[in-house]
Enzyme design. Structure first.
Site, short mmCIF file in Angstrom:
data_model
loop_
_atom_site.label_atom_id
_atom_site.label_comp_id
_atom_site.label_asym_id
_atom_site.label_seq_id
_atom_site.Cartn_x
_atom_site.Cartn_y
_atom_site.Cartn_z
N ARG A 1 -1.90 -4.06 -7.01
CA ARG A 1 -3.33 -3.86 -6.76
C ARG A 1 -4.03 -5.21 -6.56
O ARG A 1 -4.90 -5.34 -5.71
CB ARG A 1 -3.95 -3.07 -7.92
CG ARG A 1 -5.39 -2.80 -7.75
CD ARG A 1 -5.84 -1.51 -7.14
NE ARG A 1 -4.99 -0.41 -6.98
CZ ARG A 1 -5.07 0.42 -5.92
NH1 ARG A 1 -5.96 0.23 -4.97
NH2 ARG A 1 -4.28 1.45 -5.81
N HIS B 1 -3.04 -6.50 -3.16
CA HIS B 1 -3.76 -5.70 -2.18
C HIS B 1 -5.21 -6.17 -2.04
O HIS B 1 -5.75 -6.24 -0.93
CB HIS B 1 -3.70 -4.22 -2.59
CG HIS B 1 -4.48 -3.31 -1.72
ND1 HIS B 1 -5.73 -2.83 -2.08
CD2 HIS B 1 -4.22 -2.79 -0.50
CE1 HIS B 1 -6.18 -2.05 -1.12
NE2 HIS B 1 -5.29 -2.00 -0.15
#
Length: 195
Positions: A35, A38
């Site tokens: 995450r 990302h």
């Protein structure tokens, strides 16, 4: 409640995993690493981030049991989805030897007490102040960014022994810190995995 993942996000994670093998990470560590990468499109976070899976498991449980989430700035709060946060920066003042961010941490601790999850993505002085308190946090996501004090404050966090997500470099920021918390929010609980 299951989160609906947009096709663009699905494709982004597919491309991330095609460029970087994250399969060796334990589940919550992998969720945080992916995450964060990302959010920043920066694969270097895979080796820059520092965290412990056992700490993440306990923090995940505390978060899903309703532990308060405290942020250092509204930019971090804006990036955290599906959860209310506490940010006291708007009421804080600076003074001799005390930044607004440090004062905001004091005010937030007075409000929430021990056991909160702290998400610091902007101000190294907020992280430094948190380390002076007896906050007994469920987790500190300490990812402030900058050339002055950021790497040092994160090093002090790691030396403190508190359960934490940090990184070694000067990189970080509001989006990255929010992404680390969102990874824990989005990761299913045991009851969600069964249903």
């Amino acid at each position: 409640m299951n989160r609906v993942v947009h096709p663009i996000e699905q494709e982004s994670f597919r491309r991330l995993r095609a460029r970087l093998d994250t399969s060796h990470f334990p589940p919550l560590t992998r969720a945080v690493v992916e995450r964060v990468i990302h959010s920043a499109a920066d694969l270097e976070y895979a080796t820059d981030l520092v965290m412990d899976e056992d700490d993440l498991v306990k923090a995940h449980a505390a978060l899903h049991a309703g532990a308060p989430v405290v942020v250092d700035v509204e930019m971090v709060a804006a990036g955290i989805t599906r959860r209310e946060t506490v940010c006291r920066l708007g009421e804080a003042v600076s003074g001799p030897g005390l930044t607004r961010s440090a004062h905001a941490v004091r005010l937030a601790y007075e409000q929430v007490g021990p056991g909160a999850l702290w998400v610091i993505g902007c101000a190294p002085t907020a992280l430094e102040e948190l380390l002076t308190l007896d906050a007994s946090p469920a987790l500190v996501i300490g990812l402030p960014v900058g050339f002055v004090g950021a790497a040092e404050s994160k090093e002090a966090l790691r030396a403190s022994g508190l359960p934490a997500v940090s990184n070694v470099s000067e990189k970080g920021g509001s989006a990255v810190a929010a992404a680390a918390l969102n990874a824990l929010l989005y990761h299913p609980t045991s009851s969600e995995e069964i249903s």
